[in-house]
Design a protein around this motif. Sequence first.
Motif, short mmCIF file in Angstrom:
data_model
loop_
_atom_site.label_atom_id
_atom_site.label_comp_id
_atom_site.label_asym_id
_atom_site.label_seq_id
_atom_site.Cartn_x
_atom_site.Cartn_y
_atom_site.Cartn_z
N GLU A 235 0.81 -1.21 0.00
CA GLU A 235 0.00 0.00 0.00
C GLU A 235 0.85 1.26 0.00
O GLU A 235 0.49 2.27 -0.62
N ASN A 236 2.00 1.22 0.65
CA ASN A 236 2.73 2.45 0.94
C ASN A 236 4.10 2.60 0.28
O ASN A 236 4.63 3.72 0.24
N GLU A 237 4.69 1.55 -0.22
CA GLU A 237 6.10 1.63 -0.59
C GLU A 237 6.39 1.46 -2.09
O GLU A 237 7.55 1.40 -2.47
N SER A 238 5.38 1.37 -2.93
CA SER A 238 5.66 1.21 -4.37
C SER A 238 6.09 2.55 -4.96
O SER A 238 5.57 3.61 -4.60
N LEU A 239 7.04 2.49 -5.88
CA LEU A 239 7.56 3.68 -6.56
C LEU A 239 7.56 3.43 -8.06
O LEU A 239 7.84 2.32 -8.52
N HIS A 240 7.27 4.47 -8.84
CA HIS A 240 7.33 4.35 -10.30
C HIS A 240 7.57 5.72 -10.90
O HIS A 240 7.37 6.75 -10.25
N GLU A 241 7.98 5.72 -12.15
CA GLU A 241 8.09 6.94 -12.94
C GLU A 241 7.03 6.90 -14.04
O GLU A 241 6.85 5.89 -14.71
N ASN A 242 6.33 8.01 -14.19
CA ASN A 242 5.36 8.17 -15.27
C ASN A 242 5.98 9.10 -16.31
O ASN A 242 6.22 10.27 -16.04
N TYR A 243 6.24 8.58 -17.50
CA TYR A 243 6.82 9.40 -18.57
C TYR A 243 5.86 9.43 -19.75
O TYR A 243 5.71 8.43 -20.46
N LEU A 244 5.15 10.53 -19.91
CA LEU A 244 4.21 10.74 -21.02
C LEU A 244 3.10 9.69 -21.05
O LEU A 244 2.53 9.41 -22.11
N ALA A 245 2.79 9.12 -19.89
CA ALA A 245 1.80 8.05 -19.86
C ALA A 245 0.39 8.52 -19.58
O ALA A 245 -0.57 7.76 -19.74
N ASP A 246 0.23 9.78 -19.16
CA ASP A 246 -1.11 10.25 -18.78
C ASP A 246 -2.11 10.19 -19.92
O ASP A 246 -3.28 9.89 -19.70
N ASP A 247 -1.66 10.49 -21.15
CA ASP A 247 -2.57 10.46 -22.29
C ASP A 247 -2.19 9.36 -23.28
O ASP A 247 -2.67 9.33 -24.42
N ALA A 248 -1.32 8.45 -22.87
CA ALA A 248 -0.77 7.47 -23.80
C ALA A 248 -1.80 6.40 -24.15
O ALA A 248 -2.55 5.92 -23.30
N GLU A 249 -1.81 6.04 -25.43
CA GLU A 249 -2.63 4.92 -25.90
C GLU A 249 -1.81 3.63 -25.95
O GLU A 249 -2.35 2.54 -25.80
N ILE A 250 -0.53 3.77 -26.19
CA ILE A 250 0.39 2.63 -26.14
C ILE A 250 1.33 2.88 -24.96
O ILE A 250 2.14 3.79 -24.98
N VAL A 251 1.18 2.09 -23.91
CA VAL A 251 1.94 2.30 -22.67
C VAL A 251 2.99 1.20 -22.54
O VAL A 251 2.66 0.01 -22.44
N LEU A 252 4.25 1.60 -22.58
CA LEU A 252 5.34 0.66 -22.36
C LEU A 252 5.58 0.55 -20.86
O LEU A 252 5.55 1.56 -20.13
N VAL A 253 5.78 -0.67 -20.38
CA VAL A 253 6.19 -0.91 -18.99
C VAL A 253 7.56 -1.55 -19.05
O VAL A 253 7.74 -2.62 -19.63
N SER A 254 8.53 -0.85 -18.50
CA SER A 254 9.92 -1.31 -18.58
C SER A 254 10.66 -0.79 -17.37
O SER A 254 10.31 0.25 -16.80
N TYR A 255 11.69 -1.49 -16.95
CA TYR A 255 12.43 -1.11 -15.75
C TYR A 255 13.93 -1.22 -16.00
O TYR A 255 14.38 -1.78 -17.01
N GLY A 256 14.69 -0.65 -15.10
CA GLY A 256 16.14 -0.78 -15.18
C GLY A 256 16.71 -0.17 -16.46
O GLY A 256 16.16 0.74 -17.06
N ALA A 257 17.84 -0.71 -16.89
CA ALA A 257 18.55 -0.17 -18.04
C ALA A 257 17.70 -0.21 -19.31
O ALA A 257 17.77 0.68 -20.16
N THR A 258 16.85 -1.23 -19.44
CA THR A 258 16.01 -1.35 -20.64
C THR A 258 15.08 -0.17 -20.78
O THR A 258 14.75 0.25 -21.90
#
Length: 354
Positions: A235-258
């Motif tokens: 509930e409290n400890e998840s972290l993420h970055e949102n990059y241009l995803a607010d209006d995105a129709e194609i959303v990539l989910v990727s982590y780390g160097a990739t």
Amino acid sequence: MSERVLMKGNEALAEAAILAGCRHFFGYPITPQTELAAYMSKRLPKVGGVFLQAESEIAAINMVQGAAAAGVRAMTSSSSPGISLKTEGISYMCGSNLPCVIVNIQRGGPGLGGIQPSQADYCQAVKAPGHGDLHILVSAPATVQEMVDLAGKAFDLADKYRMPAMILADGMLGQMMEPVVLPGEPAGPLPKKEWAASGHNNGRPKNIINSLYLDPYMLEESIKKRYERYKIIEENESLHENYLADDAEIVLVSYGATSRVAKAAINMARGKGIRAGLLRPLTLYPFPKKAVAEAAKTAKAFISVEMSMGQMVDDIRLACDCSVPVEFFGRTGGVIPNVDEILGFIEKTDRRYK
């Protein structure tokens, strides 16, 4: 503001761990993380710490367990085959409610595989880092600076929740050099761990660190209590970055160097009029489920971009309740996906779901 210095990822993470109060490191050399251990061997004796090259990865994690039980901040690092050898010890530490930090600078597998970068340890880290009902905290840096920033956070959260924390990076991040800003001041005195087996001088009841429960009902109760803790973490400890995803129709989910390559492909896709965006988990456990569910409200499709055969795909599907198709693009065996490959897959996916 602290001065920026050019450092290799492995060495920057090691220095950040020292600044976070780690004074006990136990490890064994394996490419591509050996520089981390080598750095610790030089630095720890100078700051009153202990570096010990164990006779094996199994011995190293058991030494971490002993140090953690005494209440100190302890750490180990390895790469994929070495982490597999450590999983029994990791399970024992989870069963004993012991904090530590484990670094996995991933390489290609299975088996000895190769020494090139990989993300094929996702399922091991997130789903089964050891036997039994358990989780460990898992963070996924994408830059050398994040390797620094997440090191201190890993120690703090491990202590807060009394459980192991893993920094899951890869050979590319471990070996690359980038400018970083290290913490300006070393960690101050750490809170006393009243549960530690560190001697009591008859001032308190003795503490016993143990993961053995011969009564199955007592074991069940201890596991249930641990899972109540996991709910709080999720509930409290998840972290993420949102990059241009607010209006995105194609959303990539990727982590780390990739994710760095994926971000460049998204910029190119936007230039072609494709509304693409990125959700980048900084924590893999807990996974940013709420962010994925929110993105699913506008997305036509998700694309999981990984250096594996798609180990994160099911977590994305579960997070969006299978309401949006989840495609997969990845390379494995130590091959790093390039921008043109990812861009081509974005374009193909966009055409498919128009």
